[in-house]
Design an enzyme around this catalytic site. Structure first.
Site, PDB file in Angstrom:
ATOM      1  N   CYS A 141       0.897  -1.132   0.039  1.00 26.91           N
ATOM      2  CA  CYS A 141      -0.050  -0.146  -0.086  1.00 26.91           C
ATOM      3  C   CYS A 141       0.921   1.344   0.001  1.00 26.91           C
ATOM      4  O   CYS A 141       2.151   1.306   0.546  1.00 26.91           O
ATOM      5  CB  CYS A 141      -0.870   0.086   1.462  1.00 26.91           C
ATOM      6  SG  CYS A 141      -1.774   1.205   1.351  1.00 26.91           S
TER       7      CYS A 141
ATOM      8  N   HIS B 175      -8.610  -3.542   2.457  1.00 24.31           N
ATOM      9  CA  HIS B 175      -7.443  -2.569   2.902  1.00 24.31           C
ATOM     10  C   HIS B 175      -7.583  -1.185   2.975  1.00 24.31           C
ATOM     11  O   HIS B 175      -7.389  -0.486   3.902  1.00 24.31           O
ATOM     12  CB  HIS B 175      -5.817  -3.046   2.407  1.00 24.31           C
ATOM     13  CG  HIS B 175      -4.951  -2.499   3.010  1.00 24.31           C
ATOM     14  ND1 HIS B 175      -4.029  -2.715   3.866  1.00 24.31           N
ATOM     15  CD2 HIS B 175      -4.339  -1.226   2.778  1.00 24.31           C
ATOM     16  CE1 HIS B 175      -3.156  -2.016   4.289  1.00 24.31           C
ATOM     17  NE2 HIS B 175      -3.364  -0.957   3.638  1.00 24.31           N
ATOM     18  N   GLU B 176      -7.994  -0.685   1.802  1.00 26.59           N
ATOM     19  CA  GLU B 176      -7.798   0.717   1.589  1.00 26.59           C
ATOM     20  C   GLU B 176      -8.898   1.385   2.411  1.00 26.59           C
ATOM     21  O   GLU B 176      -9.021   2.476   2.784  1.00 26.59           O
ATOM     22  CB  GLU B 176      -7.900   1.103  -0.014  1.00 26.59           C
ATOM     23  CG  GLU B 176      -6.494   0.484  -0.658  1.00 26.59           C
ATOM     24  CD  GLU B 176      -5.390   1.237  -0.068  1.00 26.59           C
ATOM     25  OE1 GLU B 176      -5.114   2.284   0.483  1.00 26.59           O
ATOM     26  OE2 GLU B 176      -4.178   0.406  -0.293  1.00 26.59           O
TER      27      GLU B 176
ATOM     28  N   HIS C 143      -8.318   2.402   5.700  1.00 25.91           N
ATOM     29  CA  HIS C 143      -7.831   3.784   5.682  1.00 25.91           C
ATOM     30  C   HIS C 143      -8.775   4.793   5.745  1.00 25.91           C
ATOM     31  O   HIS C 143      -8.773   5.754   6.330  1.00 25.91           O
ATOM     32  CB  HIS C 143      -6.674   3.965   4.500  1.00 25.91           C
ATOM     33  CG  HIS C 143      -5.649   3.296   4.703  1.00 25.91           C
ATOM     34  ND1 HIS C 143      -4.724   3.007   5.947  1.00 25.91           N
ATOM     35  CD2 HIS C 143      -4.860   2.585   3.807  1.00 25.91           C
ATOM     36  CE1 HIS C 143      -3.615   2.445   5.685  1.00 25.91           C
ATOM     37  NE2 HIS C 143      -3.701   2.150   4.393  1.00 25.91           N
TER      38      HIS C 143
ATOM     39  N   HIS D 266      -1.582   1.448   9.236  1.00 20.80           N
ATOM     40  CA  HIS D 266      -1.091   0.117   9.111  1.00 20.80           C
ATOM     41  C   HIS D 266      -0.911  -0.731  10.406  1.00 20.80           C
ATOM     42  O   HIS D 266      -0.674   0.024  11.617  1.00 20.80           O
ATOM     43  CB  HIS D 266       0.266   0.111   8.187  1.00 20.80           C
ATOM     44  CG  HIS D 266      -0.052   0.307   6.868  1.00 20.80           C
ATOM     45  ND1 HIS D 266       1.054   1.369   6.365  1.00 20.80           N
ATOM     46  CD2 HIS D 266      -1.099   0.215   6.033  1.00 20.80           C
ATOM     47  CE1 HIS D 266       0.242   1.497   4.979  1.00 20.80           C
ATOM     48  NE2 HIS D 266      -0.792   0.689   4.844  1.00 20.80           N
TER      49      HIS D 266
HETATM   50 ZN    ZN Z   1      -2.410   0.733   3.454  1.00 17.11          ZN
END
Ligand code: ZN
Ligand code: ZN
Length: 302
Positions: free
Chosen positions: A113, A259-260, A263, A269
């Site tokens: 990422c 995953h994103e 965020h 992380h």
């Molecule tokens: Zn990330």
């Protein structure tokens, strides 16, 4: 002392990189990490051709800062670099020697990422660091982290809308939908896709420079990035081999979106390899939300 350390670092680079140069080449080819091949080239000084690429990589993810920026672009080994490598190794649970051993290089060349691990000097991956403001809430079984100052969505905002940039690849829609459903099922948030602006969140595929001061790097290296609340932007690197599911050599669009989205909701992380918020992901696999990720969202919005 510094010279001794530099020589120690150099000798280890030479000893350890030579035998693995070929495997590294296979691992990362084609990729922005071609410089790794150069690190085995012999040198009489503490200069290694291509080392500036490693320095820039470590700077990109927040590990290395120089007051004098010219030091970033030379190929000289220095104490700052060794310290940056150590911090990187600590974050990825690698023996923190400050040396570029095979394990470290394998980690450095792993697709990842684009969101930095260290933001404005704040190590988002070291929750229990005594220098970290989060250390008061030490919980040894949790590894989730947040962005500096814990940006999050207002507590009244539990339903978020998202849309894909017009003309996004058609096979991404179901993957993105499914990724939002995973977070929907596990958290206080619910999500729905809308066809037109406005939306809280915006997902798209972009190549190289795309207007947010965080250009993508072509195939390999950085796969995607997203912004902390309440920005809402999630960008895939269009140059990757995007697929649906566990396809050898491909990156699963749903896995990367999960995953994103972490965020987008405010997670940083995690050093927990089983967490979706772990920064790297190998090709050919799928991954879902882990316990650590859900605990993280619960703690952020408690
Ligand atoms: Zn990330
Ligand atoms: Zn972007």
């Amino acid at each position: 002392m510094a010279i001794l350390k530099a020589l120690q670092l150099l000798s280890l680079i030479f000893i350890q990189i030579c035998p693995i140069a070929h495997s590294i080449r296979e691992l990362s080819d084609p990729s922005p990490f071609e410089f790794v091949d150069n690190l085995h080239e012999s040198s009489e000084s503490n200069s290694i051709e291509g080392l500036n690429k490693l320095k820039n990589y470590l700077k990109q993810f927040g590990y290395l800062n120089y007051e004098d920026e010219t030091l970033l672009n030379d190929d000289l080994v220095d104490a700052n670099l060794e310290s940056a490598i150590k911090t990187y190794q600590e974050n990825f649970n690698i023996n923190a020697t400050g040396m570029l051993d095979a394990t470290t290089i394998a980690q450095l060349t792993a697709p990842r990422c684009g969101v930095p691990d260290i933001i404005n000097g704040y190590n988002t991956m070291l929750r229990n660091n005594s220098h970290n403001p989060m250390s008061k809430s030490i919980n040894i079984v949790s590894h989730y982290t947040f962005f500096p100052n814990r940006p999050r969505w207002p507590s009244s905002k539990t339903h978020l809308t998202y849309r894909l940039v017009p003309n996004s690849r058609a096979d991404a829609v179901a993957a993105v939908d499914s990724a939002f459903k995973k977070w929907d099922a596990a958290t206080r948030f619910s999500f729905s896709r809308v066809a037109k602006a406005p939306s809280d969140l915006l997902v798209g595929f972009f190549s190289r420079n795309h207007g947010d001061e965080d250009p993508f790097d072509g195939k390999g290296g950085v796969l995607a990035h997203a912004f902390a609340p309440t920005d809402g932007r999630l960008h895939y690197d269009a140059d990757e081999n995007w697929v649906n599911g566990a396809v050898p050599g491909g990156f699963d669009m749903e896995t990367v979106a999960i995953h994103e989205i972490g965020h987008l909701l405010g997670l940083g992380h995690s050093p927990d390899q089983s967490a979706i918020m772990y920064p790297t992901i190998p090709p050919g696999i799928t991954k879902g939300l882990g316990k650590d990720d859900i605990k993280g969202i619960e703690a952020l919005y408690a």
